[in-house]
Design a protein around this motif. Sequence first.
Motif, PDB file in Angstrom:
ATOM      1  N   PRO A   1      24.889  52.711  77.264  1.00 40.89           N
ATOM      2  CA  PRO A   1      24.426  51.497  76.642  1.00 40.89           C
ATOM      3  C   PRO A   1      25.304  51.298  75.252  1.00 40.89           C
ATOM      4  CG  PRO A   1      22.850  53.128  77.413  1.00 40.89           C
ATOM      5  CD  PRO A   1      24.113  53.885  77.585  1.00 40.89           C
TER       6      PRO A   1
ATOM      7  N   GLN B   1      19.033  49.385  73.806  1.00 38.49           N
ATOM      8  CA  GLN B   1      19.363  49.442  75.275  1.00 38.49           C
ATOM      9  C   GLN B   1      19.376  50.880  75.635  1.00 38.49           C
ATOM     10  OE1 GLN B   1      23.371  47.793  76.641  1.00 38.49           O
ATOM     11  NE2 GLN B   1      22.932  48.399  78.463  1.00 38.49           N
TER      12      GLN B   1
ATOM     13  N   GLU C   1      15.975  51.776  76.130  1.00 34.93           N
ATOM     14  CA  GLU C   1      15.377  51.334  77.403  1.00 34.93           C
ATOM     15  C   GLU C   1      15.836  52.115  78.438  1.00 34.93           C
ATOM     16  OE1 GLU C   1      16.723  47.766  80.312  1.00 34.93           O
ATOM     17  OE2 GLU C   1      17.173  47.432  78.294  1.00 34.93           O
TER      18      GLU C   1
END
Length: 266
Positions: free
Chosen positions: A131, A136, A139
């Motif tokens: 990421p 991100q 996530e």
Amino acid sequence: MLIIGERINSTRKSIDRAVRTRDVEFIRQEATNQVNAGAHMLDVNCGTLEAQEEPAAMEWLVQTVQAAVDVPLCIDSPNYKALAAGLAVHRGKAMINSISGETERYKNVLPLVKEYGAAVVALCTDDRGIPASLDQALEVGLKLVGNLLEAGVPVDDIFFDPLVRSVATNPETVLVTLRLMEEMSARFPGLHFVSGLSNVSFGLPERRHLNRAYAVMSMASGLDAVIADPLDRTLMALIYATEALLNKDRFCMQYIRCYQEGKLKG
């Protein structure tokens, strides 16, 4: 702090040579030295061998190390067939290094985690790669750990690796990693965090200072396992000291014991 000794890795030329020649005494001495220095678990990696040779080499490596020391192993390979070969002969509860959010990797490694009841290093990456931002990474981490829990893997068996990168090329990587661990800890109580310390210093001089500083900083944000060189006496002393300061070593009993055993000397 779970100390996972990193030295039995065939990216080191001496280990590569020992694995290829099946040098039992050399491998056993490396294992013994790390455990005597304070390692609770040893990482074993022979990934420099050809893919078709690696499973047999991993089987030999696991058996050789466990004949020398009575600690569990972290079986480390991108080759799931090598992981399977090592797990099949491992005594006790092993750790798998690693699973990730990458589709093929997850599909191949999850059955091994479940079949052998192994702990597992969960890398914060997926099919898009590592990421690029905290959002991100969060996530990816939430999805990966959530999927593992849904599949029946106990939270106590999951060691989330936030994948710190070199501070030489990613100046904010440590700050992002600390935030990520704090966020993941809040979402998944009981989740463990592991990191390979040497990643943070890649490409820089006198790397041991950065590795040590990163370990201390990360422990304050929840890091409770490291893949590191236990023969680095200063690093080990800093880990013992940090555990005492974070109230993870009640009344400094471990710290005092290490002093009495001469483990705090430089």
